[in-house]
Design a protein around this motif. Sequence first.
Motif, PDB file in Angstrom:
ATOM      1  N   TYR A  26       0.827  -1.205   0.000  1.00  0.00           N
ATOM      2  CA  TYR A  26       0.000   0.000   0.000  1.00  0.00           C
ATOM      3  C   TYR A  26       0.862   1.256   0.000  1.00  0.00           C
ATOM      4  CZ  TYR A  26      -4.609  -2.097   0.505  1.00  0.00           C
ATOM      5  OH  TYR A  26      -5.774  -2.768   0.272  1.00  0.00           O
ATOM      6  N   LYS A  27       2.004   1.184   0.686  1.00  0.00           N
ATOM      7  CA  LYS A  27       2.897   2.342   0.751  1.00  0.00           C
ATOM      8  C   LYS A  27       3.435   2.698  -0.628  1.00  0.00           C
ATOM      9  CE  LYS A  27       6.798   2.076   3.067  1.00  0.00           C
ATOM     10  NZ  LYS A  27       7.755   1.975   4.205  1.00  0.00           N
ATOM     11  N   THR A  28       3.715   1.674  -1.451  1.00  0.00           N
ATOM     12  CA  THR A  28       4.198   1.949  -2.807  1.00  0.00           C
ATOM     13  C   THR A  28       3.132   2.632  -3.658  1.00  0.00           C
ATOM     14  OG1 THR A  28       3.505  -0.213  -3.681  1.00  0.00           O
ATOM     15  CG2 THR A  28       5.729  -0.064  -2.747  1.00  0.00           C
ATOM     16  N   LEU A  29       1.865   2.436  -3.300  1.00  0.00           N
ATOM     17  CA  LEU A  29       0.760   3.063  -4.024  1.00  0.00           C
ATOM     18  C   LEU A  29       0.385   4.423  -3.437  1.00  0.00           C
ATOM     19  CD1 LEU A  29      -1.645   0.009  -4.489  1.00  0.00           C
ATOM     20  CD2 LEU A  29       0.050   0.879  -6.102  1.00  0.00           C
ATOM     21  N   ASN A  30       1.096   4.832  -2.375  1.00  0.00           N
ATOM     22  CA  ASN A  30       0.782   6.080  -1.683  1.00  0.00           C
ATOM     23  C   ASN A  30      -0.611   6.061  -1.064  1.00  0.00           C
ATOM     24  OD1 ASN A  30       2.546   8.099  -1.148  1.00  0.00           O
ATOM     25  ND2 ASN A  30       2.284   9.163  -3.078  1.00  0.00           N
ATOM     26  N   LYS A  31      -1.039   4.911  -0.582  1.00  0.00           N
ATOM     27  CA  LYS A  31      -2.362   4.767   0.013  1.00  0.00           C
ATOM     28  C   LYS A  31      -2.233   4.305   1.461  1.00  0.00           C
ATOM     29  CE  LYS A  31      -4.886   3.527  -4.222  1.00  0.00           C
ATOM     30  NZ  LYS A  31      -5.758   2.492  -4.868  1.00  0.00           N
ATOM     31  N   SER A  32      -3.259   4.637   2.264  1.00  0.00           N
ATOM     32  CA  SER A  32      -3.282   4.130   3.634  1.00  0.00           C
ATOM     33  C   SER A  32      -3.604   2.643   3.607  1.00  0.00           C
ATOM     34  CB  SER A  32      -4.322   4.882   4.470  1.00  0.00           C
ATOM     35  OG  SER A  32      -5.609   4.696   3.933  1.00  0.00           O
ATOM     36  N   PHE A  33      -3.185   1.945   4.642  1.00  0.00           N
ATOM     37  CA  PHE A  33      -3.359   0.500   4.700  1.00  0.00           C
ATOM     38  C   PHE A  33      -4.792   0.178   5.140  1.00  0.00           C
ATOM     39  CE2 PHE A  33      -1.673  -3.642   6.859  1.00  0.00           C
ATOM     40  CZ  PHE A  33      -2.400  -4.385   5.954  1.00  0.00           C
ATOM     41  N   ALA A  34      -5.675  -0.001   4.149  1.00  0.00           N
ATOM     42  CA  ALA A  34      -7.062  -0.365   4.395  1.00  0.00           C
ATOM     43  C   ALA A  34      -7.233  -1.843   4.076  1.00  0.00           C
ATOM     44  CB  ALA A  34      -7.990   0.477   3.529  1.00  0.00           C
ATOM     45  N   TYR A  35      -7.710  -2.601   5.048  1.00  0.00           N
ATOM     46  CA  TYR A  35      -7.791  -4.049   4.864  1.00  0.00           C
ATOM     47  C   TYR A  35      -9.241  -4.499   4.780  1.00  0.00           C
ATOM     48  CZ  TYR A  35      -6.285  -8.854   5.079  1.00  0.00           C
ATOM     49  OH  TYR A  35      -6.040 -10.163   4.757  1.00  0.00           O
ATOM     50  N   GLU A  36      -9.551  -5.283   3.737  1.00  0.00           N
ATOM     51  CA  GLU A  36     -10.886  -5.845   3.574  1.00  0.00           C
ATOM     52  C   GLU A  36     -10.787  -7.359   3.695  1.00  0.00           C
ATOM     53  OE1 GLU A  36     -14.566  -5.919   0.346  1.00  0.00           O
ATOM     54  OE2 GLU A  36     -12.936  -4.450   0.140  1.00  0.00           O
ATOM     55  N   VAL A  37     -11.481  -7.914   4.660  1.00  0.00           N
ATOM     56  CA  VAL A  37     -11.465  -9.363   4.871  1.00  0.00           C
ATOM     57  C   VAL A  37     -12.052 -10.054   3.637  1.00  0.00           C
ATOM     58  CG1 VAL A  37     -12.379 -11.228   6.309  1.00  0.00           C
ATOM     59  CG2 VAL A  37     -11.671  -9.078   7.357  1.00  0.00           C
ATOM     60  N   PRO A  38     -11.426 -11.134   3.172  1.00  0.00           N
ATOM     61  CA  PRO A  38     -11.908 -11.809   1.962  1.00  0.00           C
ATOM     62  C   PRO A  38     -13.366 -12.256   2.060  1.00  0.00           C
ATOM     63  CG  PRO A  38      -9.751 -12.638   2.579  1.00  0.00           C
ATOM     64  CD  PRO A  38     -10.206 -11.763   3.700  1.00  0.00           C
ATOM     65  N   PHE A  39     -14.074 -12.140   0.947  1.00  0.00           N
ATOM     66  CA  PHE A  39     -15.468 -12.572   0.891  1.00  0.00           C
ATOM     67  C   PHE A  39     -15.543 -14.081   1.128  1.00  0.00           C
ATOM     68  CE2 PHE A  39     -19.235 -14.133  -1.327  1.00  0.00           C
ATOM     69  CZ  PHE A  39     -20.209 -13.294  -0.813  1.00  0.00           C
ATOM     70  N   GLY A  40     -16.551 -14.515   1.846  1.00  0.00           N
ATOM     71  CA  GLY A  40     -16.710 -15.928   2.160  1.00  0.00           C
ATOM     72  C   GLY A  40     -16.313 -16.268   3.578  1.00  0.00           C
ATOM     73  N   VAL A  41     -15.532 -15.390   4.210  1.00  0.00           N
ATOM     74  CA  VAL A  41     -15.132 -15.601   5.600  1.00  0.00           C
ATOM     75  C   VAL A  41     -16.352 -15.419   6.512  1.00  0.00           C
ATOM     76  CG1 VAL A  41     -13.791 -14.649   7.521  1.00  0.00           C
ATOM     77  CG2 VAL A  41     -12.730 -14.958   5.287  1.00  0.00           C
ATOM     78  N   GLU A  42     -16.566 -16.372   7.416  1.00  0.00           N
ATOM     79  CA  GLU A  42     -17.699 -16.315   8.341  1.00  0.00           C
ATOM     80  C   GLU A  42     -17.281 -16.022   9.771  1.00  0.00           C
ATOM     81  OE1 GLU A  42     -19.909 -19.924   7.961  1.00  0.00           O
ATOM     82  OE2 GLU A  42     -20.392 -19.594   5.848  1.00  0.00           O
ATOM     83  N   GLU A  43     -16.012 -16.191  10.071  1.00  0.00           N
ATOM     84  CA  GLU A  43     -15.540 -16.016  11.445  1.00  0.00           C
ATOM     85  C   GLU A  43     -14.166 -15.348  11.457  1.00  0.00           C
ATOM     86  OE1 GLU A  43     -14.356 -18.816  15.318  1.00  0.00           O
ATOM     87  OE2 GLU A  43     -15.273 -19.707  13.535  1.00  0.00           O
ATOM     88  N   ILE A  44     -14.038 -14.309  12.264  1.00  0.00           N
ATOM     89  CA  ILE A  44     -12.745 -13.670  12.506  1.00  0.00           C
ATOM     90  C   ILE A  44     -12.181 -14.296  13.771  1.00  0.00           C
ATOM     91  CG2 ILE A  44     -11.475 -11.528  12.852  1.00  0.00           C
ATOM     92  CD1 ILE A  44     -12.966 -11.597  10.202  1.00  0.00           C
ATOM     93  N   GLY A  45     -11.067 -15.003  13.664  1.00  0.00           N
ATOM     94  CA  GLY A  45     -10.513 -15.723  14.799  1.00  0.00           C
ATOM     95  C   GLY A  45      -9.922 -14.826  15.873  1.00  0.00           C
ATOM     96  N   ASP A  46      -9.692 -15.396  17.039  1.00  0.00           N
ATOM     97  CA  ASP A  46      -9.047 -14.673  18.132  1.00  0.00           C
ATOM     98  C   ASP A  46      -7.689 -14.136  17.685  1.00  0.00           C
ATOM     99  OD1 ASP A  46     -11.173 -15.561  19.640  1.00  0.00           O
ATOM    100  OD2 ASP A  46     -10.057 -17.178  20.602  1.00  0.00           O
ATOM    101  N   GLU A  47      -7.407 -12.892  18.065  1.00  0.00           N
ATOM    102  CA  GLU A  47      -6.117 -12.245  17.786  1.00  0.00           C
ATOM    103  C   GLU A  47      -5.756 -12.211  16.292  1.00  0.00           C
ATOM    104  OE1 GLU A  47      -5.823 -15.192  19.925  1.00  0.00           O
ATOM    105  OE2 GLU A  47      -6.444 -14.036  21.652  1.00  0.00           O
ATOM    106  N   ALA A  48      -6.748 -12.245  15.408  1.00  0.00           N
ATOM    107  CA  ALA A  48      -6.484 -12.343  13.971  1.00  0.00           C
ATOM    108  C   ALA A  48      -5.642 -11.183  13.435  1.00  0.00           C
ATOM    109  CB  ALA A  48      -7.796 -12.429  13.196  1.00  0.00           C
ATOM    110  N   PHE A  49      -5.850  -9.978  13.976  1.00  0.00           N
ATOM    111  CA  PHE A  49      -5.104  -8.807  13.519  1.00  0.00           C
ATOM    112  C   PHE A  49      -4.184  -8.251  14.614  1.00  0.00           C
ATOM    113  CE2 PHE A  49      -8.823  -8.877  10.783  1.00  0.00           C
ATOM    114  CZ  PHE A  49      -8.282  -8.629   9.532  1.00  0.00           C
TER     115      PHE A  49
END
Length: 202
Positions: A72-95
């Motif tokens: 993202y830094k090479t694109l001069n953009k802030s680090f915006a994260y989108e969880v992949p489609f199809g994911v049903e559960e965000i695990g403990d401590e995932a980020f």
Amino acid sequence: MEAWPLENSSIEEIYIPSSVKHVENGAFAFLNLARLEIGDGCTGLKLVGSSVLSGDGKRFLYTLCDGEYEYYKTLNKSFAYEVPFGVEEIGDEAFSYCESLESLEIPANVRDIGGWATAFCNSLKALSVAEENKNYYSVDNCIIHKSSKTLALGCNYSEIPADESVTSIGYAAFAGCDKISEIVIPASVTEIEDSAFSHCAA
């Protein structure tokens, strides 16, 4: 792999052999990996971009955030994260400890968000949820579970709604938000779960 096997480890690279059939939530808790390699034929884990998912793609376990941030830094953009489609559960401590993460969007299919999911993400400024999500919604950088009225995730820039839409602050919801010096808890909140404000500045 069990939960928290490498907590607070200085390991930067991990190889997961093809023999691994299942990975628990929290298996990569509080790590800051630069590289993760998965053996051919491994059914317990898969890598989609920088996202580490369960073999069926329904559980989000970890993100290799440093590599994603550099892109993202090479694109001069802030680090915006989108969880992949199809994911049903965000695990403990995932980020957890993804210190470069600035924005996170939860997709429509997610029905459960684990504890300490964004703990110590000190650059996180924006939290949002896809409008189509039936379980969660976002307001004022808070992610709220609809049926329980529990604030599941917050960040340093969250404001808890004062319209009686929140009655509980969830487990570790603000954990590691070390820029929070004060926060207003509305009168509608009747429960604050364990570690809700753990490691906060206030």
